[in-house]
Design an enzyme around this catalytic site. Structure first.
Site, PDB file in Angstrom:
ATOM      1  N   GLY A  13       0.832  -1.222   0.000  1.00  0.00           N
ATOM      2  CA  GLY A  13       0.000   0.000   0.000  1.00  0.00           C
ATOM      3  C   GLY A  13       0.850   1.249   0.000  1.00  0.00           C
ATOM      4  N   GLY A  15       1.369   3.847  -1.717  1.00  0.00           N
ATOM      5  CA  GLY A  15       0.891   5.198  -2.034  1.00  0.00           C
ATOM      6  C   GLY A  15       0.069   5.840  -0.930  1.00  0.00           C
ATOM      7  N   PHE A  17      -1.095   7.318   2.931  1.00  0.00           N
ATOM      8  CA  PHE A  17      -0.609   8.453   3.739  1.00  0.00           C
ATOM      9  C   PHE A  17       0.625   8.056   4.556  1.00  0.00           C
ATOM     10  CE2 PHE A  17      -1.596  10.936   7.846  1.00  0.00           C
ATOM     11  CZ  PHE A  17      -0.912  12.065   7.438  1.00  0.00           C
ATOM     12  N   ALA A  19       2.310   5.085   4.438  1.00  0.00           N
ATOM     13  CA  ALA A  19       3.309   4.348   3.655  1.00  0.00           C
ATOM     14  C   ALA A  19       4.178   5.289   2.817  1.00  0.00           C
ATOM     15  CB  ALA A  19       2.613   3.322   2.766  1.00  0.00           C
ATOM     16  N   LEU A  65      -4.295  -7.020  -2.222  1.00  0.00           N
ATOM     17  CA  LEU A  65      -4.219  -7.841  -1.007  1.00  0.00           C
ATOM     18  C   LEU A  65      -4.909  -9.184  -1.176  1.00  0.00           C
ATOM     19  CD1 LEU A  65      -4.866  -5.237   1.849  1.00  0.00           C
ATOM     20  CD2 LEU A  65      -2.717  -6.396   1.301  1.00  0.00           C
ATOM     21  N   ALA A  85      -0.839  -1.785   4.000  1.00  0.00           N
ATOM     22  CA  ALA A  85      -2.048  -1.707   3.170  1.00  0.00           C
ATOM     23  C   ALA A  85      -3.254  -2.250   3.911  1.00  0.00           C
ATOM     24  CB  ALA A  85      -1.857  -2.485   1.872  1.00  0.00           C
ATOM     25  N   LYS A 160      -9.634  -4.610  12.124  1.00  0.00           N
ATOM     26  CA  LYS A 160      -8.234  -4.486  12.557  1.00  0.00           C
ATOM     27  C   LYS A 160      -7.925  -5.494  13.676  1.00  0.00           C
ATOM     28  CE  LYS A 160      -5.572  -1.809  10.972  1.00  0.00           C
ATOM     29  NZ  LYS A 160      -4.766  -1.864   9.695  1.00  0.00           N
ATOM     30  N   LEU A 185      -4.842   8.232  15.874  1.00  0.00           N
ATOM     31  CA  LEU A 185      -5.175   8.963  14.646  1.00  0.00           C
ATOM     32  C   LEU A 185      -3.945   9.721  14.133  1.00  0.00           C
ATOM     33  CD1 LEU A 185      -8.241   9.796  13.268  1.00  0.00           C
ATOM     34  CD2 LEU A 185      -7.008  11.935  13.524  1.00  0.00           C
ATOM     35  N   SER A 198      -7.767  10.024   7.858  1.00  0.00           N
ATOM     36  CA  SER A 198      -7.385  10.748   9.077  1.00  0.00           C
ATOM     37  C   SER A 198      -7.103  12.228   8.825  1.00  0.00           C
ATOM     38  CB  SER A 198      -6.201  10.055   9.763  1.00  0.00           C
ATOM     39  OG  SER A 198      -5.095   9.936   8.906  1.00  0.00           O
TER      40      SER A 198
HETATM   41  N1  LIG Z   1      -4.222   7.158   9.294  1.00  0.00           N
HETATM   42  C1  LIG Z   1      -4.515   6.769  10.532  1.00  0.00           C
HETATM   43  O1  LIG Z   1      -5.000   7.569  11.360  1.00  0.00           O
HETATM   44  C2  LIG Z   1      -4.235   5.373  10.981  1.00  0.00           C
HETATM   45  C3  LIG Z   1      -4.273   5.084  12.351  1.00  0.00           C
HETATM   46  C4  LIG Z   1      -4.015   3.782  12.777  1.00  0.00           C
HETATM   47  C5  LIG Z   1      -3.708   2.802  11.872  1.00  0.00           C
HETATM   48  N2  LIG Z   1      -3.683   3.091  10.535  1.00  0.00           N
HETATM   49  C6  LIG Z   1      -3.376   1.995   9.618  1.00  0.00           C
HETATM   50  O2  LIG Z   1      -2.276   2.398   8.818  1.00  0.00           O
HETATM   51  C7  LIG Z   1      -2.371   1.801   7.526  1.00  0.00           C
HETATM   52  C8  LIG Z   1      -2.297   2.865   6.461  1.00  0.00           C
HETATM   53  O3  LIG Z   1      -3.292   3.837   6.715  1.00  0.00           O
HETATM   54  P1  LIG Z   1      -3.315   5.247   5.953  1.00  0.00           P
HETATM   55  O4  LIG Z   1      -3.962   6.225   6.846  1.00  0.00           O
HETATM   56  O5  LIG Z   1      -1.982   5.532   5.389  1.00  0.00           O
HETATM   57  O6  LIG Z   1      -4.386   4.891   4.849  1.00  0.00           O
HETATM   58  P2  LIG Z   1      -4.503   5.214   3.293  1.00  0.00           P
HETATM   59  O7  LIG Z   1      -3.799   6.464   2.950  1.00  0.00           O
HETATM   60  O8  LIG Z   1      -5.954   5.103   3.001  1.00  0.00           O
HETATM   61  O9  LIG Z   1      -3.726   3.995   2.659  1.00  0.00           O
HETATM   62  C9  LIG Z   1      -4.232   2.707   2.651  1.00  0.00           C
HETATM   63  C10 LIG Z   1      -3.519   1.940   1.584  1.00  0.00           C
HETATM   64  O10 LIG Z   1      -4.034   0.606   1.545  1.00  0.00           O
HETATM   65  C11 LIG Z   1      -4.204   0.240   0.202  1.00  0.00           C
HETATM   66  N3  LIG Z   1      -5.245  -0.774   0.026  1.00  0.00           N
HETATM   67  C12 LIG Z   1      -6.526  -0.750   0.455  1.00  0.00           C
HETATM   68  N4  LIG Z   1      -7.168  -1.853   0.061  1.00  0.00           N
HETATM   69  C13 LIG Z   1      -6.277  -2.592  -0.644  1.00  0.00           C
HETATM   70  C14 LIG Z   1      -6.329  -3.841  -1.326  1.00  0.00           C
HETATM   71  N5  LIG Z   1      -7.443  -4.570  -1.361  1.00  0.00           N
HETATM   72  N6  LIG Z   1      -5.211  -4.272  -1.953  1.00  0.00           N
HETATM   73  C15 LIG Z   1      -4.085  -3.550  -1.934  1.00  0.00           C
HETATM   74  N7  LIG Z   1      -3.962  -2.361  -1.306  1.00  0.00           N
HETATM   75  C16 LIG Z   1      -5.050  -1.894  -0.667  1.00  0.00           C
HETATM   76  C17 LIG Z   1      -4.588   1.515  -0.530  1.00  0.00           C
HETATM   77  O11 LIG Z   1      -4.271   1.351  -1.871  1.00  0.00           O
HETATM   78  P3  LIG Z   1      -5.020   2.150  -3.037  1.00  0.00           P
HETATM   79  O12 LIG Z   1      -4.287   3.443  -3.135  1.00  0.00           O
HETATM   80  O13 LIG Z   1      -4.866   1.276  -4.221  1.00  0.00           O
HETATM   81  O14 LIG Z   1      -6.447   2.334  -2.598  1.00  0.00           O
HETATM   82  C18 LIG Z   1      -3.705   2.529   0.187  1.00  0.00           C
HETATM   83  O15 LIG Z   1      -2.456   2.623  -0.411  1.00  0.00           O
HETATM   84  C19 LIG Z   1      -3.685   1.018   7.520  1.00  0.00           C
HETATM   85  O16 LIG Z   1      -3.396  -0.320   7.844  1.00  0.00           O
HETATM   86  C20 LIG Z   1      -4.491   1.678   8.638  1.00  0.00           C
HETATM   87  O17 LIG Z   1      -5.432   0.790   9.190  1.00  0.00           O
HETATM   88  C21 LIG Z   1      -3.951   4.344  10.062  1.00  0.00           C
END
Ligand SMILES: NC(=O)c1ccc[n+]([C@@H]2O[C@H](COP(=O)([O-])OP(=O)(O)OC[C@H]3O[C@@H](n4cnc5c(N)ncnc54)[C@H](OP(=O)(O)O)[C@@H]3O)[C@@H](O)[C@H]2O)c1
Length: 331
Positions: A13, A15, A17, A19, A65, A85, A160, A185, A198
């Protein structure tokens, strides 16, 4: 900074936020990075190609995934995997790709005999429990209550919990060295052009989309600290188990006050939707494990400020005062 030119790691994943910052940091540290994205040609992933070192040491792999083979292609030959991801949504259909996807990544990483996998979980897998004492310090021994998540249709937390539990079971079964990180968050500057869930949480207080704030608390952490924590966990052989990644918690009232103070030009809500009840008390999360490993957290108010500056720079928020005079009159 110690440079690591002989290590190949995969970030799923890439691309997203969190990652994107992780890929940036890994490239700066000298790693060769394989980033999985669902569509390498989508312009929303172009920012990755512009990162320093990307031309020489970043390869984007097309992978979903739910497509085990595509994950194996990206992971085979890697020294480490960062599994970030996941669908991030409150819809029930996020559960299946979050859980099955995590299993696929764990199995692929175990088969490839990677040295370590860093699993991105969430505080949502830690603290959702109606029987928890409100003023208790929450540490890594806590798990969210699955039935509570399901009954309250909190599908993100439900997914999760299931994904992280399965990841622990599968990694133990397969002899894969895994550590996990549970961020609260995540806010801070964006590298990607699009809004994620977020940062959208902050944006909504600045656009006039919400007229009131809720009587609730939320813990925050900066995305650059979350990326640094991922790398620290990979690079510290002694690290084990789960790791809460949190700076501190604020009441929503404190969030809007901070935003209004730094950015008075935006229509930040001033009224609480639920003023009659006493103010919700802060959530107390222990970040001691990561602190003991040397991580310094950016103060949450600085993160809020830099989030908004970044939203402006990326064109998600107009900077002209004139717009908002017209905008607030129209509302
Ligand atoms: N941001 C927060 O506040 C926060 C807090 C706690 C934990 N997290 C965890 O941190 C991780 C990243 O979060 P983020 O905030 O950076 O989210 P994000 O920007 O929405 O990124 C999520 C990534 O997952 C990929 N993804 C979703 N479904 C997929 C699939 N079926 N196959 C392959 N890739 C897939 C998306 O790819 P596409 O671009 O192709 O859609 C995207 O690159 C997640 O596991 C989230 O649960 C985030």
């Amino acid at each position: 900074m110690h440079l690591v030119y002989d290590q190949v790691v995969c970030v799923t994943g890439a691309g997203g936020f969190i990652a994107s910052w992780l890929v940036k940091l890994l490239l700066e540290k000298g790693y060769t990075v394989r980033g999985t994205v669902r569509n390498p040609d989508d312009p929303k992933n172009d920012h990755l190609k512009e990162l320093e070192g990307a031309k020489e040491r970043l390869v984007l792999y097309k992978a979903d995934l739910l497509d085990y083979k595509s994950l194996c292609e990206a992971i085979n030959g890697c020294d480490g995997v960062f599994h970030t991801a996941s669908p991030v949504s409150e819809e029930e259909h996020m559960v299946e790709p979050a859980v099955t996807g995590s299993k696929n990544v764990i199995v692929a990483a175990a088969e490839a005999k990677v040295r370590r996998l860093v699993f991105t979980s969430s505080i949502g897998a830690v603290y959702m429990d109606p029987n928890r004492c409100p003023d208790q310090l929450i540490d890594e021994t806590y798990w969210s209550d699955l039935d509570f998540c399901k009954n309250t249709k909190n599908w993100y937390c439900y997914g999760k919990v299931l994904a992280e539990r399965l990841a622990w079971e599968e990694s133990k079964l397969r002899g894969l060295d895994m550590v996990s990180i549970s961020p609260v968050l995540v806010i801070g500057p964006l590298l990607q052009p699009t809004i994620n869930a977020s940062t959208g949480h902050i944006l909504k207080y600045l656009t006039g989309a919400v007229k009131t704030y809720t009587n609730s608390v939320q813990a925050y952490v900066d995305v650059r600290d979350v990326a640094a924590a991922h790398v620290l966990l990979f690079e510290t052989p002694a690290a084990t188990g789960r790791h809460i990644c949190s700076e501190s918690s604020l009441h929503r009232g404190q969030v809007v006050e901070t935003l209004a103070k730094y950015f008075p030009e935006y229509p930040v809500p001033t009224k609480c939707a639920d003023e009659i009840k006493p103010r919700s008390r802060p959530l107390l999360f222990s970040n001691q494990k990561l602190k003991d490993m040397g991580l310094d957290f950016l103060p949450v108010r600085q993160c809020l400020y830099e989030t908004v500056k970044s939203l402006q720079e990326k064109g998600h928020l107009p900077v002209s005062n004139k717009f908002f005079i017209g905008c607030s009159q129209a509302i």
